[in-house]
Write a protein that holds these residues in place. Structure first.
Motif, short mmCIF file in Angstrom:
data_model
loop_
_atom_site.label_atom_id
_atom_site.label_comp_id
_atom_site.label_asym_id
_atom_site.label_seq_id
_atom_site.Cartn_x
_atom_site.Cartn_y
_atom_site.Cartn_z
N GLY A 91 0.81 -1.21 0.00
CA GLY A 91 0.00 0.00 0.00
C GLY A 91 0.84 1.26 0.00
N GLY A 92 2.06 1.16 -0.55
CA GLY A 92 2.91 2.35 -0.66
C GLY A 92 3.35 2.91 0.67
N TRP A 93 3.47 2.05 1.71
CA TRP A 93 3.86 2.45 3.06
C TRP A 93 2.84 3.40 3.69
CZ3 TRP A 93 7.15 3.27 -1.15
CH2 TRP A 93 8.13 2.30 -1.34
N ARG A 94 1.72 3.62 3.03
CA ARG A 94 0.75 4.63 3.46
C ARG A 94 -0.65 4.06 3.66
NH1 ARG A 94 0.14 10.54 2.13
NH2 ARG A 94 -2.09 11.00 2.15
N SER A 95 -1.03 3.06 2.88
CA SER A 95 -2.38 2.52 2.89
C SER A 95 -2.32 1.01 3.09
CB SER A 95 -3.10 2.88 1.59
OG SER A 95 -4.47 2.52 1.64
N SER A 210 15.10 2.10 -10.81
CA SER A 210 14.08 2.55 -9.86
C SER A 210 13.40 3.83 -10.34
CB SER A 210 14.70 2.79 -8.48
OG SER A 210 13.75 3.26 -7.57
N SER A 211 12.12 3.97 -9.99
CA SER A 211 11.40 5.21 -10.29
C SER A 211 10.57 5.63 -9.09
CB SER A 211 10.51 5.03 -11.53
OG SER A 211 9.59 3.96 -11.33
N GLU A 212 11.11 5.40 -7.89
CA GLU A 212 10.40 5.77 -6.67
C GLU A 212 10.35 7.28 -6.54
OE1 GLU A 212 8.75 3.52 -4.85
OE2 GLU A 212 9.46 2.16 -6.41
N GLY A 213 9.19 7.78 -6.07
CA GLY A 213 9.01 9.22 -6.00
C GLY A 213 8.30 9.66 -4.75
N GLU A 214 7.09 10.21 -4.93
CA GLU A 214 6.37 10.88 -3.84
C GLU A 214 6.07 9.95 -2.67
OE1 GLU A 214 2.15 13.28 -3.15
OE2 GLU A 214 2.85 12.84 -5.18
N MET A 215 5.59 8.73 -2.94
CA MET A 215 5.23 7.82 -1.85
C MET A 215 6.45 7.46 -1.01
SD MET A 215 1.92 7.26 -2.08
CE MET A 215 1.33 5.64 -1.61
#
Length: 310
Positions: A91-95, A210-215
């Motif tokens: 959950g994107g570390w958020r949800s 990698s393309s990690e961003g806002e989350m």
């Protein structure tokens, strides 16, 4: 005076509610709605109840001030002692929430394991590394109660999906690393795990693949430029070495969720650490929620666990 006190109480309650607010955007239902048009053949798995399995919901494993964290336990009663699988939702570390892993837990436990789905603090409540530390505390709790849960404390696997897969790999590659331990958690056991199952979780936050961003930035407390050490230290690839346990990679066909995998495998092979890779062709991220991939995920997992522990 009474009016002032009443207002302060309301403000306090509002702050607590805000502190523990929950992002409910990532669910099996919402993911199904998103994917069904492109994958009209997918179904949500329905499992028969297993008479050899005891399920216990919402077992508290950690309490601090007004916050209590829980796990769900699924225990196979046929043996006195089973290998254990600690399961971390995505959950994107958020949800997301622990219940999303219960179907997979029920499927795996039938093969002779005790499975545990873990609640941990998400990024709206606590930033990195607290969620990782929460799961490590849960591992200690499970080992401390090994008899109750019919667990072999020397055969513990950690399994995670998506951001949970990233966390599972990090937990396994930081065995007994004090930077990821909670010194205030009173336990006679260590948080060491003996196998990793990474289901579509990135291995490196900063990597050519990698393309990690806002989350990721939100969880890690800032952008790469602002929190460079967090981005590096939170990457399982950075922590991989001779003490890394055996690992299974189960991946979708989406390249960004493989970030760092091949480089990690090179290190594992250098130290003769057993690893497996299964990439499911034409599969979306979150494939593990749905058939036909749910059954494949369970089969790959139980085969790896049997090879590693049995």
């Amino acid at each position: 005076m009474r009016k002032i006190v009443f207002i302060l109480v309301l403000v306090s309650c509002a702050l607590r509610a805000q502190q523990f607010r929950v992002d409910t955007s990532y669910t099996v239902k919402s993911t199904y709605t998103k994917l069904i048009k492109k994958y009209p053949f997918i179904t949500i798995p329905v499992l028969d109840k297993n008479k050899n399995v005891t399920a216990v919901q919402d077992v508290p494993y950690f309490s601090e001030k007004e916050r209590t964290l829980h796990l769900d336990a699924f225990v196979n009663n046929k043996q006195k002692k089973n290998p254990a699988v600690v399961m971390i939702h995505g959950g994107g570390w958020r949800s997301g929430n622990k219940n999303q892993m219960n179907a997979m837990a029920e499927a795996i436990v039938a093969s002779g394991y005790s499975c545990f789905t873990i609640e941990y603090r998400l990024s709206l409540e606590a930033k990195y590394p607290y969620g990782v530390i929460d799961v490590k505390n849960a591992i200690k709790y499970i080992k401390d109660n090994a008899g109750k849960f019919k667990v072999d404390p020397d055969k513990i696997a950690v399994l995670g999906c998506s951001s949970g897969g990233q966390m599972a790999a990090l937990i396994g590659t930081t065995n007994e690393n004090p930077a990821f331990e909670d010194p205030s958690y009173k336990s006679k056991s260590s948080s060491k795990v003996h196998a990793i199952i990474n289901v579509d979780g990135v291995l490196a936050f900063r990597h050519p693949e990698s393309s990690e961003g806002e989350m990721a930035s939100f969880w890690l407390g800032g952008s790469y430029e602002e929190k460079t050490e967090n981005w590096k230290n939170a990457s399982a690839l950075h922590n991989t070495g001779k003490n890394t346990p055996p690992i299974l990679f189960i991946n979708s066909s989406i390249d960004r969720f493989h970030a760092g995998r091949d480089d990690m495998i090179k290190i594992l092979n250098q130290y003769n650490i057993y690893n497996e890779v299964h990439t499911l062709e034409n599969s979306p991220h979150s494939f593990w929620f749905f058939e036909p991939w749910f059954g494949q995920t369970v089969a790959f997992t139980t085969h790896f666990l049997d090879k590693t522990f049995k």
